[in-house]
Design a protein around this motif. Structure first.
Motif, PDB file in Angstrom:
ATOM      1  N   TYR A  34       0.849  -1.193   0.000  1.00  0.00           N
ATOM      2  CA  TYR A  34       0.000   0.000   0.000  1.00  0.00           C
ATOM      3  C   TYR A  34       0.886   1.245   0.000  1.00  0.00           C
ATOM      4  N   TYR A  36       0.463   5.415   0.848  1.00  0.00           N
ATOM      5  CA  TYR A  36      -0.291   6.564   1.330  1.00  0.00           C
ATOM      6  C   TYR A  36       0.624   7.783   1.270  1.00  0.00           C
ATOM      7  N   TYR A  46      -4.925   7.823   0.876  1.00  0.00           N
ATOM      8  CA  TYR A  46      -4.642   6.591   0.146  1.00  0.00           C
ATOM      9  C   TYR A  46      -4.253   6.931  -1.298  1.00  0.00           C
ATOM     10  N   HIS A  49      -2.705   0.480  -4.151  1.00  0.00           N
ATOM     11  CA  HIS A  49      -2.178  -0.738  -3.552  1.00  0.00           C
ATOM     12  C   HIS A  49      -2.170  -1.855  -4.584  1.00  0.00           C
ATOM     13  N   TYR A  87       4.328   7.147   2.249  1.00  0.00           N
ATOM     14  CA  TYR A  87       4.527   5.961   3.070  1.00  0.00           C
ATOM     15  C   TYR A  87       4.221   4.703   2.258  1.00  0.00           C
ATOM     16  N   ARG A  91       0.938  -5.011   4.288  1.00  0.00           N
ATOM     17  CA  ARG A  91       0.010  -5.516   5.297  1.00  0.00           C
ATOM     18  C   ARG A  91      -0.952  -6.518   4.682  1.00  0.00           C
ATOM     19  N   VAL A  93      -4.706  -7.494   4.212  1.00  0.00           N
ATOM     20  CA  VAL A  93      -5.742  -6.507   3.897  1.00  0.00           C
ATOM     21  C   VAL A  93      -6.595  -6.135   5.095  1.00  0.00           C
ATOM     22  N   ASP A  94      -6.794  -7.015   6.062  1.00  0.00           N
ATOM     23  CA  ASP A  94      -7.656  -6.672   7.194  1.00  0.00           C
ATOM     24  C   ASP A  94      -6.853  -6.311   8.435  1.00  0.00           C
ATOM     25  N   ASP A  95      -5.568  -6.057   8.274  1.00  0.00           N
ATOM     26  CA  ASP A  95      -4.707  -5.745   9.417  1.00  0.00           C
ATOM     27  C   ASP A  95      -4.624  -4.235   9.624  1.00  0.00           C
ATOM     28  N   LYS A  96      -4.187  -3.857  10.810  1.00  0.00           N
ATOM     29  CA  LYS A  96      -4.001  -2.439  11.099  1.00  0.00           C
ATOM     30  C   LYS A  96      -2.824  -1.886  10.291  1.00  0.00           C
ATOM     31  N   ILE A  97      -2.807  -0.581  10.105  1.00  0.00           N
ATOM     32  CA  ILE A  97      -1.764   0.074   9.321  1.00  0.00           C
ATOM     33  C   ILE A  97      -0.697   0.606  10.263  1.00  0.00           C
ATOM     34  N   ILE A  98       0.524   0.156  10.063  1.00  0.00           N
ATOM     35  CA  ILE A  98       1.670   0.634  10.833  1.00  0.00           C
ATOM     36  C   ILE A  98       2.538   1.467   9.894  1.00  0.00           C
ATOM     37  N   PHE A  99       2.768   2.711  10.259  1.00  0.00           N
ATOM     38  CA  PHE A  99       3.536   3.610   9.417  1.00  0.00           C
ATOM     39  C   PHE A  99       5.017   3.560   9.762  1.00  0.00           C
ATOM     40  N   GLY A 100       5.850   3.549   8.730  1.00  0.00           N
ATOM     41  CA  GLY A 100       7.284   3.736   8.900  1.00  0.00           C
ATOM     42  C   GLY A 100       7.602   5.215   8.801  1.00  0.00           C
TER      43      GLY A 100
END
Lengths: 109, 115
Positions: A34, A36, A46, A49, A87, A91, A93-100
């Motif tokens: 993905y 963003y 968004y 993806h 970013y 992930r 598809v149903d997981d939380k989004i963790i940003f680097g």
């Protein structure tokens, strides 16, 4: 921990294509890539993806290597309004989004 | 496209007081919402996952008694910063997950300044 590696910053001339790389060598088979972006003092937006095929929409193109260990986001004709932090996130598809830390893209007039 | 709103967009409060931030999904139902915090020149940090009708799940290191989350309906989640201190000053961003697409849509953020 973020699963991706991106350059901290990049410059691109206005009107040229901006190519933003992302390494994700530990990506799993069911994880999507993905992208963003976050313009200053706004919520993330968004972009696009993909799983393994290249994707294109009205904003950008996403090129994923055959081994899926890296990808490139392409903004075909960058404008000043594309100045933002980009970013790359992998992930399920149903997981939380963790940003680097993302890539800070500067579009130069 | 799906729209998520936050209210207020910015707030200033005095140290020791509590402040509530609302996150609403305007045109879809969200059983799950997420709360993030962002300090200047840093990335977004996930604070907690909010599930409608149940207790929120907090990320490691986030004080659940300080950051109270309520998700009482399918379109509204609230974050209350209790006994705020200047170090709680930050940009708070929520996102809402749409079913069945599982896509997450982000709100515009709320800037909190504690004096």
């Amino acid at each position: 921990d973020a699963k991706t590696t991106q350059p901290p910053s990049m410059d691109c001339a206005e009107g040229r294509a901006a190519n933003l790389p992302c390494n994700h060598s530990t990506i799993s088979g069911n994880e999507y890539v993905y992208w963003y972006r976050q313009i200053h003092s706004q919520g993330p937006q968004y972009i696009i993806h993909g799983l393994k095929n290249n994707e294109t929409n009205e904003m950008a193109s996403l090129i994923i290597t055959e081994d899926r260990k890296s990808s490139t986001l392409i903004l075909p004709h960058a404008t000043l309004r594309d100045t933002a932090v980009y970013y790359c996130i992998v992930r399920v598809v149903d997981d939380k989004i963790i940003f680097g830390k993302g890539t800070r893209l500067h579009i130069l007039p | 496209g799906a729209v998520v709103s936050q209210h207020p967009s910015w707030v200033i409060c005095k140290s020791g007081t509590s402040v509530k931030i609302e996150c609403r999904s305007l045109d879809f139902q969200a059983t799950t919402m997420f709360w993030y915090r962002q300090f200047p020149k840093q990335s977004l940090m996930l604070m907690a996952t909010s599930n409608e009708g149940s207790k929120a799940t907090y990320e490691q290191g986030v004080e659940k008694d300080k950051f109270l989350i309520n998700h009482a309906s399918l379109t509204l989640s609230t974050l209350t910063v209790t006994s705020a201190h200047p170090e709680d000053s930050s940009f708070y961003i929520c996102s809402a997950r749409d079913l069945p697409s599982y896509e997450q849509y982000f709100g515009p953020g709320t800037r909190l300044t504690v004096t």
